[in-house]
Design a protein around this motif. Structure first.
Motif, PDB file in Angstrom:
ATOM      1  N   THR A  36       3.728   7.381  -0.708  1.00  0.00           N
ATOM      2  CA  THR A  36       2.454   7.782  -1.302  1.00  0.00           C
ATOM      3  C   THR A  36       2.260   9.288  -1.373  1.00  0.00           C
ATOM      4  OG1 THR A  36       1.456   7.779   0.872  1.00  0.00           O
ATOM      5  CG2 THR A  36       1.300   5.743  -0.369  1.00  0.00           C
ATOM      6  N   GLY A  37       3.138  10.069  -0.766  1.00  0.00           N
ATOM      7  CA  GLY A  37       2.853  11.489  -0.550  1.00  0.00           C
ATOM      8  C   GLY A  37       2.014  11.620   0.715  1.00  0.00           C
ATOM      9  N   TRP A  38       2.041  12.825   1.324  1.00  0.00           N
ATOM     10  CA  TRP A  38       1.365  12.966   2.619  1.00  0.00           C
ATOM     11  C   TRP A  38      -0.145  12.857   2.509  1.00  0.00           C
ATOM     12  CZ3 TRP A  38      -2.027  16.956   4.199  1.00  0.00           C
ATOM     13  CH2 TRP A  38      -2.189  17.998   3.295  1.00  0.00           C
ATOM     14  N   THR A  39      -0.676  12.922   1.246  1.00  0.00           N
ATOM     15  CA  THR A  39      -2.125  12.890   1.071  1.00  0.00           C
ATOM     16  C   THR A  39      -2.675  11.465   0.956  1.00  0.00           C
ATOM     17  OG1 THR A  39      -1.644  13.264  -1.254  1.00  0.00           O
ATOM     18  CG2 THR A  39      -2.340  15.168   0.014  1.00  0.00           C
ATOM     19  N   PHE A  40      -1.820  10.476   0.852  1.00  0.00           N
ATOM     20  CA  PHE A  40      -2.243   9.060   0.782  1.00  0.00           C
ATOM     21  C   PHE A  40      -3.324   8.826  -0.268  1.00  0.00           C
ATOM     22  CE2 PHE A  40      -1.409   9.882   5.439  1.00  0.00           C
ATOM     23  CZ  PHE A  40      -0.144   9.320   5.460  1.00  0.00           C
ATOM     24  N   TYR A  41      -3.194   9.425  -1.437  1.00  0.00           N
ATOM     25  CA  TYR A  41      -4.245   9.269  -2.447  1.00  0.00           C
ATOM     26  C   TYR A  41      -4.427   7.807  -2.850  1.00  0.00           C
ATOM     27  CZ  TYR A  41      -5.614  14.049  -3.779  1.00  0.00           C
ATOM     28  OH  TYR A  41      -6.162  15.309  -3.810  1.00  0.00           O
ATOM     29  N   THR A  42      -5.701   7.425  -2.986  1.00  0.00           N
ATOM     30  CA  THR A  42      -6.041   6.099  -3.497  1.00  0.00           C
ATOM     31  C   THR A  42      -6.141   6.188  -5.017  1.00  0.00           C
ATOM     32  OG1 THR A  42      -8.354   6.655  -3.249  1.00  0.00           O
ATOM     33  CG2 THR A  42      -7.325   5.423  -1.448  1.00  0.00           C
ATOM     34  N   PRO A  43      -6.095   5.117  -5.773  1.00  0.00           N
ATOM     35  CA  PRO A  43      -5.890   3.738  -5.317  1.00  0.00           C
ATOM     36  C   PRO A  43      -4.423   3.399  -5.038  1.00  0.00           C
ATOM     37  CG  PRO A  43      -6.261   3.781  -7.685  1.00  0.00           C
ATOM     38  CD  PRO A  43      -6.420   5.184  -7.210  1.00  0.00           C
ATOM     39  N   TYR A  44      -3.514   4.361  -5.333  1.00  0.00           N
ATOM     40  CA  TYR A  44      -2.109   4.015  -5.139  1.00  0.00           C
ATOM     41  C   TYR A  44      -1.840   3.551  -3.704  1.00  0.00           C
ATOM     42  CZ  TYR A  44       2.933   4.261  -5.254  1.00  0.00           C
ATOM     43  OH  TYR A  44       4.251   3.940  -5.160  1.00  0.00           O
ATOM     44  N   SER A  45      -2.374   4.317  -2.736  1.00  0.00           N
ATOM     45  CA  SER A  45      -2.057   3.997  -1.342  1.00  0.00           C
ATOM     46  C   SER A  45      -2.657   2.662  -0.895  1.00  0.00           C
ATOM     47  CB  SER A  45      -2.553   5.119  -0.424  1.00  0.00           C
ATOM     48  OG  SER A  45      -3.927   5.304  -0.616  1.00  0.00           O
ATOM     49  N   THR A  46      -3.648   2.156  -1.633  1.00  0.00           N
ATOM     50  CA  THR A  46      -4.175   0.853  -1.214  1.00  0.00           C
ATOM     51  C   THR A  46      -3.509  -0.278  -1.977  1.00  0.00           C
ATOM     52  OG1 THR A  46      -5.989   1.021  -2.792  1.00  0.00           O
ATOM     53  CG2 THR A  46      -6.440   1.742  -0.552  1.00  0.00           C
ATOM     54  N   LEU A  47      -2.708   0.067  -2.999  1.00  0.00           N
ATOM     55  CA  LEU A  47      -2.095  -0.984  -3.813  1.00  0.00           C
ATOM     56  C   LEU A  47      -0.592  -1.092  -3.618  1.00  0.00           C
ATOM     57  CD1 LEU A  47      -4.068  -0.432  -7.117  1.00  0.00           C
ATOM     58  CD2 LEU A  47      -4.344  -2.261  -5.434  1.00  0.00           C
ATOM     59  N   THR A  48       0.054   0.022  -3.252  1.00  0.00           N
ATOM     60  CA  THR A  48       1.507   0.006  -3.171  1.00  0.00           C
ATOM     61  C   THR A  48       1.976  -0.769  -1.956  1.00  0.00           C
ATOM     62  OG1 THR A  48       3.481   1.370  -2.976  1.00  0.00           O
ATOM     63  CG2 THR A  48       1.544   2.170  -1.865  1.00  0.00           C
ATOM     64  N   ASP A  49       3.153  -1.338  -2.076  1.00  0.00           N
ATOM     65  CA  ASP A  49       3.819  -1.829  -0.876  1.00  0.00           C
ATOM     66  C   ASP A  49       3.017  -2.932  -0.181  1.00  0.00           C
ATOM     67  OD1 ASP A  49       5.755  -1.656   1.174  1.00  0.00           O
ATOM     68  OD2 ASP A  49       4.510  -0.258   2.296  1.00  0.00           O
ATOM     69  N   LEU A  50       2.205  -3.680  -0.959  1.00  0.00           N
ATOM     70  CA  LEU A  50       1.423  -4.753  -0.337  1.00  0.00           C
ATOM     71  C   LEU A  50       2.400  -5.833   0.133  1.00  0.00           C
ATOM     72  CD1 LEU A  50      -1.652  -5.067  -2.707  1.00  0.00           C
ATOM     73  CD2 LEU A  50      -1.568  -4.086  -0.420  1.00  0.00           C
TER      74      LEU A  50
END
Ligand code: HEM
Ligand SMILES: [Cu+2]
Length: 595
Positions: free
Chosen positions: A175-189
């Motif tokens: 996600t990158g160190w910033t954990f930007y949403t919505p990617y960080s809540t959707l990726t790698d589920l």
């Protein structure tokens, strides 16, 4: 002695037996030594453990950076094709058979690099290691205010780092160190790697908060008799300002990351628009913490530089109070400028205001830089590794700060945002600033911490290699960033090839420089000359006790009789640190009067 007035000092109540031994003295068998270190509440041992943990993580994060540079050596990577690209491939994901799969590994590698360097290296680096070791000693205390809490922070840091490593072993986070949403809540589920990494950062935050709290109370409560606020070394002012930010800002990221985990695990709509959330809200929360935290990273670095410059130029700091208040000023302003990370995602008015506020940061920062330079002016500058690093810091940090200005300017940032220009900017401040100060500080205090001198010449050679390697790595990044090279891409158009190649060569030079540093320091532990109590002729309290210090730091409770930088009244002209201890203060005053 000059710093400790022994006539009025009273011995510590419990001065029996081992309390007069070095804090490093063995406690018998190997097992009891290990047990002793694991359960120690001595701030010095905790500082040393942090130091080595941070250095090991710095090495791991550095290897990830080398992998990123390897991948970027070629414009495109055909899987299993080009030599350097395939080296990256074989080191990270030998099983990846398509370019897309390879790109995923690239994303994971730079996330790994960023997350380790920010949350596990720079944030704890100076405060938790050198701060822990020297804050109590410099104010003449026996320990921090809450020694057990200090040990707890250490274990929380270890636990957080273990979770981070776990997420890497399970396959990494992209996600990158910033954990930007919505990617960080959707990726790698379905896997929980992102959740584990985010949880790790959440845990690490507590370590930071508890350390900060401990330091604030220690500075308020445990200063030695005679030490007023303006008798404190500037290192203390810097670490104290940092501690305030740590306590105030870190809870925000804790809550934010908790919300992120909630959204991932339970699909509660907070940041994800498809659930009715707002992704920009995440950015506000994140930067409300992360901008102040860039000052958690730089203030301790600045704090070290004040010590290095005063001691190694043997001169009173120019504008002591201005530097002290600039630390607090930076801490205060740092809470008002987070929006400058989101100019492209906010309304015009908000951007306009955040841009104006951002420029305010430059004022206290410039005050410090001018004062350091004025201190150097006509000083008796010693050319050694700590001084070299102080000069390197001044040079690199100034470039880092000045390149912040076009980023703070709306019109130019719209072009520069998310480009390699930003990457170069923050490396100049975080690495060129904080890490350089950290390495300088390690050399400055090494003789005190371990009672051994390091080899000066090889260490200076290493410093020069690091300096050249650093600029070779990051100057090309400014150039290609300004020309439009975006950050976080594994491939690029041919026009940028030469810049990326130079940058990769630079990173190898950096690696060589740091390995040489490591070698010099390890050599010093094994075969270094015994360090005297005050190898540099410093006037702050740590130089008035043994090298390495005894378990309770001082044989007698110190009483402060002069300021931390009173070189012009305490040190005779042309005095050599080898002649330590200093002559009697009255005698020196006479010499100065007749001079
Ligand atoms: C004079 C002082 C400074 C100014 C005016 C300034 C300004 C800025 C601006 C406006 C950005 C956003 C650029 C963009 O994304 O388009 C930025 C990014 C950044 N700055 Fe600074 N900065 C300063 C000092 C520092 C310091 C001291 C540090 C750290 C020690 C730092 C670390 C960073 C980081 C980490 C980013 C990038 C974050 C990311 O997107 O990953 N800056 N800076
Ligand atoms: Cu910022």
């Amino acid at each position: 002695m000059s710093t400790i007035d022994t006539s009025r000092a009273k011995p510590h109540a419990a001065s029996h037996g081992h309390h007069d031994e070095s804090y490093l003295a063995s406690r018998g068998s190997l097992f009891s030594n290990i047990w002793d270190w694991c359960t120690t509440v001595d701030h010095k041992k905790i500082g040393v453990m942090y130091l080595f943990a941070v250095l090991i993580l710095f090495f791991i994060g550095g290897l990830a950076a080398i992998l990123v540079r390897l991948e970027l050596f070629e414009p495109t990577r055909v899987v299993g094709g080009k030599v350097v690209g395939s080296l990256f491939q074989s080191l990270t994901a030998p099983e990846a058979t398509s370019t897309a799969a390879g790109n995923n590994w690239y994303n994971r590698t730079f996330t790994l690099h960023g997350a380790i360097m920010v949350f596990m290296v720079i944030v704890p680096s100076v405060p938790a290691s050198l701060g822990n070791f020297f804050l109590p000693i410099q104010i003449g205390a026996k320990d921090v205010a809450f020694p057990r809490l200090n040990l707890l922070s250490w274990y929380i840091y270890v636990i957080g780092s273990i979770f981070a490593v776990l997420s890497i072993i399970l396959g990494g986070v992209d996600t990158g160190w910033t954990f930007y949403t919505p990617y960080s809540t959707l990726t790698d589920l379905g896997f929980s790697r992102v959740a584990i990494m985010v949880f790790a950062v959440f845990v690490l935050g507590f370590s930071s908060i508890l350390t900060g709290l401990n330091f604030v109370v220690t500075v308020h409560k445990l200063r030695a008799p005679g030490m007023g606020w303006f008798d404190m070394p500037l290192f203390i002012w810097g670490v104290y300002s940092t501690a305030i930010i740590q306590v105030l800002a870190t809870p925000v990221i804790g809550i934010t990351l908790l919300l992120l985990c909630m959204e991932r695990l339970f699909r509660i709509g907070i940041f994800d628009p498809s659930l009715g959330g707002d992704p920009v809200l995440y950015q506000h929360f994140f930067w409300f913490y992360s901008h102040p935290v860039v000052y958690v990273m730089i203030l301790p670095g600045m704090a070290i530089i004040s010590e290095l410059i005063a001691v190694h130029a043997r001169k009173r700091i120019f504008g002591y109070r201005a530097v002290a208040f600039a630390s607090l000023g930076i801490a205060a302003v740092s809470f008002l400028v987070w929006g400058h990370h989101m100019f492209t995602g906010m309304g015009e008015m908000a951007s306009f205001i955040f841009s104006g506020l951002t420029f305010l940061v430059a004022i206290p920062t410039a005050v410090k830089v001018f004062n350091w330079i004025a201190t150097l002016y006509k000083g008796s500058i010693a050319i050694n590794t700590p001084m070299l690093y102080a000069l390197i810091f001044l040079f690199l940090f100034t470039i880092g700060g000045l390149t912040g200005l076009p980023l703070a300017t709306l019109a130019t940032d719209v072009h520069l945002h998310d480009s390699y220009f930003v990457v170069a900017h923050f490396h100049y401040v975080m690495m060129g600033g904080t890490i350089m100060a950290f390495v300088g500080g390690i050399h400055h205090w090494w003789p005190k911490m371990f009672g051994k001198m390091y080899a000066e010449k090889p260490a200076m050679v290493a410093a020069i290699l690091v300096f050249i390697g650093f600029n070779l790595t990051f100057i090309p990044q400014f150039l290609m960033g300004a020309q439009g090279m975006p950050r976080r891409y594994a491939s690029y158009v041919d026009d940028f090839h030469i810049y990326h190649q130079l940058s990769t060569y630079g990173s190898f030079l950096l690696l060589v420089g740091f390995l040489l540093h490591a070698f010099v320091l390890v050599h010093s532990l094994v075969a270094g000359k015994k360090a005297p109590a005050n190898p540099w002729g410093g006037l702050t309290l740590e130089w008035a006790t043994d090298s390495p210090p005894i378990a309770h730091n001082f044989h007698h409770e110190p009483i402060v009789t002069h300021g931390p930088y009173d070189y012009d009244s305490v040190v005779p002209p042309h005095w050599d640190p080898k002649d330590y201890p200093l002559p009697d203060q009255k005698q020196v005053a006479q010499i100065h009067a007749g001079h």
